[in-house]
Design an enzyme around this catalytic site. Structure first.
Site, PDB file in Angstrom:
ATOM      1  N   GLY A 109      25.810 -12.777   6.479  1.00 13.44           N
ATOM      2  CA  GLY A 109      26.541 -11.911   5.564  1.00 13.44           C
ATOM      3  C   GLY A 109      27.143 -12.714   4.437  1.00 13.44           C
ATOM      4  O   GLY A 109      27.274 -13.936   4.529  1.00 13.44           O
ATOM      5  N   ASP A 122      48.021 -19.299  -6.864  1.00 12.56           N
ATOM      6  CA  ASP A 122      47.573 -17.949  -7.256  1.00 12.56           C
ATOM      7  C   ASP A 122      47.456 -17.038  -6.036  1.00 12.56           C
ATOM      8  O   ASP A 122      46.492 -16.297  -5.887  1.00 12.56           O
ATOM      9  CB  ASP A 122      46.243 -18.012  -8.001  1.00 12.56           C
ATOM     10  CG  ASP A 122      45.126 -18.601  -7.148  1.00 12.56           C
ATOM     11  OD1 ASP A 122      45.427 -19.100  -6.046  1.00 12.56           O
ATOM     12  OD2 ASP A 122      43.963 -18.565  -7.574  1.00 12.56           O
TER      13      ASP A 122
END
EC number: 2.7.11.1
Length: 549
Positions: A157, A412
């Site tokens: 995935g 961030d």
């Protein structure tokens, strides 16, 4: 060719002392390489010199990872020597040019190893201050492995910039994130591999190649906190199918969490303002839905791993991460859309209870999107008990405190970095620092006010930037509305923080003290530091010793 005399650079407070014979020889060798690159000595036999050189470089990389710098230097030396001999008998001009670039690259790394680790004299009890030897927790070096060990794994995935990988031998799944190496080691930016950080995803191993560092990370299967809140608020539009992985996860999480309850509307509030229309989910053609729920897409060096969508093919070919896997867009009723009028129910919160409620926007649709709520897409309502937010906030605070103690800044931190484990506890995506990896900040985190105002500027960042991000995330959890939606023009030194009247006094006080424009004035900085933050009335019911234990 003249020999170069070398004298070691003294450490602060130490008198200069002559180099050992081995270090002098290293300096001489580096000078010889420069001369041979310029002049060349065609004495290579007809053996395949590229194979021999590759063997030496592979050994050099392995020794580099395990911090055996003397052996790494020697292998780089041998590899460059083989390439220098072979390049002069190689008839292929293009290959010769490519080999010259490799020689320059390996020579640069050999010089960096010598300057950072072999040249500096160490007194008894002293420790180097640069490179991998700067790690505070020495056992972490055992996590380094040769990149060849990844060959026995297959990609099942893709989650944006990270890959869900299955070990063919054990059947276990984990997340792999690659970090590009810039090959210019920063002597100011140390390599720090955090270890033992509570409520943060675990780094299981890391692998190094010539161009990248691969992080082998724990797979947290609960997904992101934001996507879980959205799926709880709008279960009929979460894209779940019966028996799906996300359904099973919700069944496991529900005994631990009582997240969402009907919200009491403030007096004088018009119910129509809270009406939203939900668009049917749209799937990306590049990946099947597979019954998975939407999840926030991560962006960073942050090194995170929300729940992945599983590829049906099981191929190791890495598809490019699609722009959007599943879109669940909440819009104001009557808003136009390219897809036509929205179909589905309109939902109005009703009932009573001492809970927090509001209209929350998701994140920007690139790295911060919750697969649904993007800037300008309208509002999606959730209501979360303050006690539950308080628990998540405390767990996040503990993780940030531990990262700061080990010298790592997030810079961030945004909703894509907050995951939920199967017990409903926060799991921060992995953060670390590498001298060979240039730090990058998520632009959308800056634009959407998840990053502090000083991020991206010229001033040196401190822990204060993470306390701003912490406050921005709490603002959205507590009010149900993103900080950038409440302050679309941004926050300046004179800006007054917009807070709903129904917010509790401790919560309002905490947000006000965290979201200060001036970094030195933020709660968590200055006198008292993080201890003062943990003693804030908002956390009065938190037993910190039990939380860490």
């Amino acid at each position: 060719m003249s020999l170069v005399a070398c004298e070691c650079l003294p450490s602060p407070g130490l008198e200069p002392e002559p180099c050992s014979r081995a270090r002098s020889q290293a300096c001489v060798y580096l000078e010889q390489i420069r001369n041979r690159v310029a002049l060349g000595v065609p004495d290579m036999t007809k053996r395949d010199y590229l194979v021999d050189a590759a063997t030496q470089i592979r050994l050099a990389l392995e020794r580099d990872v395990s911090e055996d710098y003397e052996a790494a230097f020697n292998h780089y030396q041998n590899g460059v020597d083989v390439l220098l001999r072979g390049i002069h008998v190689d008839p292929n001009k293009e290959r010769r040019e490519a080999v010259k670039l490799k020689i320059t690259k390996y020579l640069r790394r050999a010089e960096e190893i010598f300057n950072c680790h072999l040249q500096r004299p160490l007194s008894s009890g002293a420790s180097p201050s640069t490179g991998f030897s700067s790690l505070r927790l020495r056992p972490i070096r055992t996590l380094g492995s040769a990149v060849e060990q990844l060959r026995g794994c297959r990609v099942v995935g893709v989650i944006e910039k990270v890959q869900l990988v299955q070990d063919s031998a054990t059947g276990g799944t984990f997340v792999v994130k690659s970090l590009p190496r810039c090959h210019m080691v920063s002597r100011e930016r140390l390599t720090i591999i955090p270890h033992g950080v509570p409520y943060m995803t675990k780094l299981l191993r890391y692998f190094m190649s010539e161009d990248s560092i691969f992080l082998h990370l724990e797979h947290v299967q609960g997904g992101t906190l934001w996507s879980h809140l959205l799926s709880q608020a709008h279960p009929r539009h979460s894209g779940l199918s019966s028996g799906s992985t996300q359904e099973r996860m919700k069944a496991q999480l529900n005994p631990h969490l009582n997240l969402l309850t009907p919200a009491r509307l403030p007096s004088g509030h018009a119910p129509g303002k809270d009406r939203i229309a939900l668009e049917p989910p749209r799937t990306s053609p590049s990946l099947p839905l597979a019954g998975e729920a939407p999840s926030i897409r991560p962006q960073r060096e942050a090194e995170g791993e929300p729940t992945a969508r599983t590829s049906t093919s099981g191929s190791s070919d890495l598809p490019k991460a699609p722009g959007g896997h599943l879109h669940l867009q909440a819009r104001r009723a009557g808003q136009n859309s390219d897809a036509g009028p929205p179909r589905g129910l309109t939902w109005v919160p009703e009932g009573a209870g001492p809970v927090l409620g509001g209209c929350g926007r998701g994140m920007d649709q690139s790295c911060l999107s919750a697969d649904g709520a993007g800037r300008g897409c309208g509002r999606a309502t959730w209501s979360v008990r303050e006690e539950q937010v308080k628990q998540w906030a405390a767990e996040t605070l503990v993780a940030l405190e531990a990262l700061h103690e080990q010298g790592v800044l997030c810079r961030d931190l945004h909703p894509g970095n907050l995951l939920l484990d199967q017990a409903g506890h926060i799991r921060l995506t992995y953060f670390g620092q590498w001298s060979e990896v240039e730090p990058q900040c998520c632009g959308e985190a800056v634009d959407n006010l998840y990053s502090a105002p000083e991020v991206g500027g010229i001033s040196e960042l401190t822990e204060a930037c993470d306390w701003w991000s912490f406050g921005s995330l709490l603002y959205e959890l507590l009010t149900g509305m993103a900080l950038s939606q409440s302050h679309p023009s941004g926050i300046q030194a004179h800006t007054q923080l917009q807070l709903p009247e129904w917010l509790s006094r401790p919560a309002a006080s905490l947000l006000t003290e965290l979201l200060q424009f001036e970094p030195t004035r933020r709660l968590g900085m200055g006198e008292g530091g993080v201890s003062k933050l943990k003693s804030h009335p908002f956390f009065s019911t938190i037993q910190w010793s039990k939380l860490v234990g």
